[in-house]
Enzyme design. Structure first.
Site, PDB file in Angstrom:
ATOM      1  N   GLY A  11       0.948  -1.289   0.053  1.00 22.31           N
ATOM      2  CA  GLY A  11      -0.211   0.090   0.026  1.00 22.31           C
ATOM      3  C   GLY A  11       0.785   1.139   0.272  1.00 22.31           C
ATOM      4  O   GLY A  11       1.771   1.509  -0.005  1.00 22.31           O
ATOM      5  N   ARG A  15      -2.485   9.078   3.801  1.00 30.37           N
ATOM      6  CA  ARG A  15      -2.464   9.533   5.485  1.00 30.37           C
ATOM      7  C   ARG A  15      -1.068   9.926   5.700  1.00 30.37           C
ATOM      8  O   ARG A  15      -1.613  10.546   7.172  1.00 30.37           O
ATOM      9  CB  ARG A  15      -3.611   8.548   5.942  1.00 30.37           C
ATOM     10  CG  ARG A  15      -4.882   8.584   5.858  1.00 30.37           C
ATOM     11  CD  ARG A  15      -5.526   8.302   6.286  1.00 30.37           C
ATOM     12  NE  ARG A  15      -5.831   6.486   5.647  1.00 30.37           N
ATOM     13  CZ  ARG A  15      -6.193   5.009   6.367  1.00 30.37           C
ATOM     14  NH1 ARG A  15      -7.149   5.494   7.415  1.00 30.37           N
ATOM     15  NH2 ARG A  15      -6.068   4.450   6.148  1.00 30.37           N
ATOM     16  N   GLY A 139     -12.229  -2.080  10.255  1.00 34.20           N
ATOM     17  CA  GLY A 139     -13.703  -3.127   9.748  1.00 34.20           C
ATOM     18  C   GLY A 139     -13.903  -3.796  11.163  1.00 34.20           C
ATOM     19  O   GLY A 139     -13.627  -3.427  12.209  1.00 34.20           O
ATOM     20  N   ASN A 169     -11.581  -5.457  13.520  1.00 41.55           N
ATOM     21  CA  ASN A 169     -11.030  -6.253  12.804  1.00 41.55           C
ATOM     22  C   ASN A 169      -9.545  -5.983  12.803  1.00 41.55           C
ATOM     23  O   ASN A 169      -9.041  -5.218  12.322  1.00 41.55           O
ATOM     24  CB  ASN A 169     -10.519  -6.324  11.580  1.00 41.55           C
ATOM     25  CG  ASN A 169     -10.312  -7.543  10.371  1.00 41.55           C
ATOM     26  OD1 ASN A 169      -9.095  -8.183  11.018  1.00 41.55           O
ATOM     27  ND2 ASN A 169     -10.065  -7.140   9.407  1.00 41.55           N
ATOM     28  N   ALA A 422      53.786  24.398  24.899  1.00 34.86           N
ATOM     29  CA  ALA A 422      52.329  24.883  24.663  1.00 34.86           C
ATOM     30  C   ALA A 422      52.576  25.922  23.633  1.00 34.86           C
ATOM     31  O   ALA A 422      53.493  26.669  23.489  1.00 34.86           O
ATOM     32  CB  ALA A 422      52.057  25.591  25.842  1.00 34.86           C
TER      33      ALA A 422
HETATM   34  C1  UD1 Z   1      -8.075  -2.621   6.364  1.00 40.06           C
HETATM   35  C2  UD1 Z   1      -9.057  -4.200   7.032  1.00 40.06           C
HETATM   36  C3  UD1 Z   1      -9.491  -3.458   8.292  1.00 40.06           C
HETATM   37  C4  UD1 Z   1      -9.304  -3.768   9.765  1.00 40.06           C
HETATM   38  C5  UD1 Z   1      -7.834  -2.987   9.373  1.00 40.06           C
HETATM   39  C6  UD1 Z   1      -6.803  -3.118  10.941  1.00 40.06           C
HETATM   40  C7  UD1 Z   1      -9.639  -4.525   4.750  1.00 40.06           C
HETATM   41  C8  UD1 Z   1      -9.931  -4.757   3.661  1.00 40.06           C
HETATM   42  N1  UD1 Z   1     -10.045  -3.839   5.333  1.00 40.06           N
HETATM   43  O1  UD1 Z   1      -7.756  -2.127   6.525  1.00 40.06           O
HETATM   44  O2  UD1 Z   1     -11.006  -4.360   8.728  1.00 40.06           O
HETATM   45  O3  UD1 Z   1     -10.210  -3.036  10.634  1.00 40.06           O
HETATM   46  O4  UD1 Z   1      -6.628  -3.278   7.619  1.00 40.06           O
HETATM   47  O5  UD1 Z   1      -5.847  -2.022  10.509  1.00 40.06           O
HETATM   48  O6  UD1 Z   1      -8.315  -5.403   4.365  1.00 40.06           O
HETATM   49  N2  UD1 Z   1      -2.137  -3.547   1.185  1.00 40.06           N
HETATM   50  C9  UD1 Z   1      -1.822  -3.939  -0.209  1.00 40.06           C
HETATM   51  N3  UD1 Z   1      -1.644  -4.048  -1.070  1.00 40.06           N
HETATM   52  C10 UD1 Z   1      -3.673  -2.940  -1.470  1.00 40.06           C
HETATM   53  C11 UD1 Z   1      -4.254  -2.241   0.315  1.00 40.06           C
HETATM   54  C12 UD1 Z   1      -3.171  -3.095   0.948  1.00 40.06           C
HETATM   55  O7  UD1 Z   1      -0.567  -4.895  -0.111  1.00 40.06           O
HETATM   56  O8  UD1 Z   1      -3.901  -3.081  -1.893  1.00 40.06           O
HETATM   57  C13 UD1 Z   1      -1.037  -3.536   2.476  1.00 40.06           C
HETATM   58  C14 UD1 Z   1      -1.095  -2.491   2.971  1.00 40.06           C
HETATM   59  O9  UD1 Z   1       0.095  -2.065   2.756  1.00 40.06           O
HETATM   60  C15 UD1 Z   1      -1.420  -2.262   4.656  1.00 40.06           C
HETATM   61  C16 UD1 Z   1      -2.408  -3.631   4.467  1.00 40.06           C
HETATM   62  O10 UD1 Z   1      -2.738  -4.033   3.596  1.00 40.06           O
HETATM   63  O11 UD1 Z   1      -0.287  -2.862   5.194  1.00 40.06           O
HETATM   64  C17 UD1 Z   1      -3.793  -2.136   5.131  1.00 40.06           C
HETATM   65  O12 UD1 Z   1      -4.720  -1.994   4.056  1.00 40.06           O
HETATM   66  P1  UD1 Z   1      -4.649  -0.831   4.430  1.00 40.06           P
HETATM   67  O13 UD1 Z   1      -5.302   0.030   3.124  1.00 40.06           O
HETATM   68  O14 UD1 Z   1      -4.188   0.163   5.851  1.00 40.06           O
HETATM   69  O15 UD1 Z   1      -6.166  -1.246   5.368  1.00 40.06           O
HETATM   70  P2  UD1 Z   1      -7.022  -0.662   6.130  1.00 40.06           P
HETATM   71  O16 UD1 Z   1      -7.918   0.066   5.441  1.00 40.06           O
HETATM   72  O17 UD1 Z   1      -6.908  -0.538   7.243  1.00 40.06           O
HETATM   73 CA    CA Z   2      -3.686  -0.065   8.005  1.00 39.14          CA
END
Ligand code: UD1
Ligand code: CA
Length: 454
Positions: A11, A15, A139, A169, A422
């Site tokens: 990701g 933010r 979530g 979650n 010195a």
């Molecule tokens: C996710 C969960 C949510 C949970 C939260 C806890 C899902 C849909 N939601 O939301 O239920 O409460 O984590 O922290 O899973 N990432 C990728 N590729 C992508 C998208 C994300 O590698 O396409 C990775 C990000 O780098 C990160 C992790 O997955 O390390 C979580 O992604 P993030 O976008 O932060 O999910 P949340 O919205 O926090």
């Molecule tokens: Ca997250």
């Protein structure tokens, strides 16, 4: 433990408002993703699979020594991220932990508990959940009236009733590998964000008659996800507390744990005393009976027994036992202080050996120098080690006395048991046992001004 692990680190982390991918940001000197990789390895996963994508050229080098690498091409959601690890998972059976690369506080103990819970129940999936007072952004866990976990709903897709409850979650799971990759093919993107949600696998598993377990985290702090720099600071404090408590319980005194920052790889023996505003980072190790601080920062330093470091900055330096430094000493890379050496106030040492019991007490710069034992360097004396193009070295033999404000113009060798007057500018070698004086003679003209009494 015969368990695989997939760590999601593809990701962007918008933010964070950063040019750097989120998981590459550091917490106490270690990248976020590396904390998660280490937790997985400490739990017994030999080679986790790390999913990289955004900022791959920065993230991959951080983990490739300890992980297999999978690449997520698009950014289509967490289910898509896990799918991109399919080639690495082919042919594997049993349990797979799926971990978020942005949750550095997770412990190996909790990961082991997740894997054990799945093995005991032969569940399709065990989800680590957490009860939060402010669940904003996470979530939500949806259970039926008897407490069975039904599904996970992302905040943006929640009904008001789902939003109102605080079980969330954590983003940590243990799946049956075969079930996971079979179910991923059935995940759609019909939701508020148009993404493929890994969380949809829970409902699919249930529909197929597999057990789904929600395991409540003992300490929700472990699941703190870093999405903003505010959360990064909160996680830093939580980790600081965890590390400092461990050292204090092992016999280290800290006047003020809140202002003491110790990296995860630092080793400290018992009966070390740490004063406020002290930072110990990298591969630093501190032997017994040292007193460090206040205002001391050490990076990759090895400090022997019974040293006192007051307002000292040290980088890649080695101190034998009984040395004293500061206040305001600067030890740059390649410094070696032998037993009982003293580096005093406003003194900078670089790439030099200061022999046993030798003293550089006040206002000096010593660079590229090999100094013997029992040497005394007078206040304000320096080595002139740089001619504008090259660095040159200086040697000073045992028991030599260098007077105050001496310039030692390198390359130059000063012998053993010598004395330098010195204010000298030493440009030529000084033999053993000799006296060298290199300064203008004092000139006195009597009667230069009229006497005041006349
Ligand atoms: C996710 C969960 C949510 C949970 C939260 C806890 C899902 C849909 N939601 O939301 O239920 O409460 O984590 O922290 O899973 N990432 C990728 N590729 C992508 C998208 C994300 O590698 O396409 C990775 C990000 O780098 C990160 C992790 O997955 O390390 C979580 O992604 P993030 O976008 O932060 O999910 P949340 O919205 O926090
Ligand atoms: Ca997250």
């Amino acid at each position: 433990m015969d368990t695989s692990a997939i760590i999601l680190a593809a990701g962007e982390g918008t933010r964070m408002k950063s040019d750097k991918p989120k998981v590459a940001h550091e917490l106490l000197g270690r990248p976020l993703v590396k904390w998660v990789v280490n937790a997985a390895r400490d739990a017994g996963v030999e080679r986790p699979v790390c999913v990289v994508g955004h900022g791959r050229e920065i993230v991959q080098p951080l983990v490739e020594d300890s992980c297999e690498i999978a690449v997520q091409q698009g950014r289509l959601g967490t289910a898509d991220a896990v799918s991109s690890a399919a080639p690495q998972m082919r042919g594997r059976r049993g349990s797979v932990l799926v971990l978020s690369g942005d949750c550095p506080l997770i412990t190996s103990r909790t990961l082991q508990a997740l894997a054990a819970a799945r093995e005991e129940s032969n569940a399709g999936v065990v989800v680590l959940t957490m009860q939060l007072e402010d669940p904003t952004g996470y979530g939500r866990i949806v259970r039926d009236s008897t407490g069975n976990l039904l599904r996970i709903v992302e905040q943006k897709d929640c009904t008001p009733e789902e939003l109102a409850q605080g079980e969330c979650n954590s983003g940590f799971y243990c799946f049956d590998i075969e079930l996971l990759f079979d179910a991923l093919g059935k995940v759609g993107s019909d939701n508020a964000q148009g993404e493929f949600y890994l969380t949809d696998v829970i409902e699919i598993a249930r529909r197929e008659g597999r057990t789904v377990v929600g395991l409540k985290a003992e300490d929700p702090v472990e699941c703190l996800g870093i999405n903003t720099r505010v959360q990064l600071a909160q996680a830093t404090h939580a980790m600081q507390e965890r590390i400092n408590y461990r050292h204090m319980l092992a016999g280290v005194t800290m006047w003020d744990p809140q202002s003491t920052f110790i990296g995860p790889d630092v080793k400290i023996e018992p009966d070390v005393e740490i004063l406020p505003q002290t930072f110990l980072m990298g591969a630093t190790s501190i032997a017994r009976d040292c007193v460090l601080g206040p205002n001391t920062r050490l990076d990759d330093c090895v400090v022997g027994r019974g040293c006192t470091l007051d307002e000292t900055v040290g980088i890649e330096s080695r101190l034998d036992g009984g040395c004293t430094c500061g206040p305001r000493a600067y030890l740059r890379p390649g410094t070696h202080l032998c037993e009982g050496a003293k580096v005093g106030t406003h003194v900078e040492i670089k790439k030099s050996t200061i022999g046993a019991g030798s003293k550089v007490p006040h206002l000096s710069y010593i660079g590229d120098t090999t100094m013997g034992a029992g040497v005394n360097i007078g206040a304000g004396s320096i080595t002139c080690n740089y001619d504008g193009q090259k660095k040159w070295s200086t040697t000073i033999g045992d028991d030599t006395f260098v007077g105050s404000d001496t310039m030692m113009v390198a390359p130059v060798n000063i012998g053993r048991n010598a004395v330098v007057g010195a204010g000298s500018v030493i440009t030529e070698d000084v033999p053993d046992n000799a006296l060298a004086i290199a300064r203008g003679r004092q000139f006195v003209k009597e009667g230069y001004r009229a006497s005041e009494s006349e």
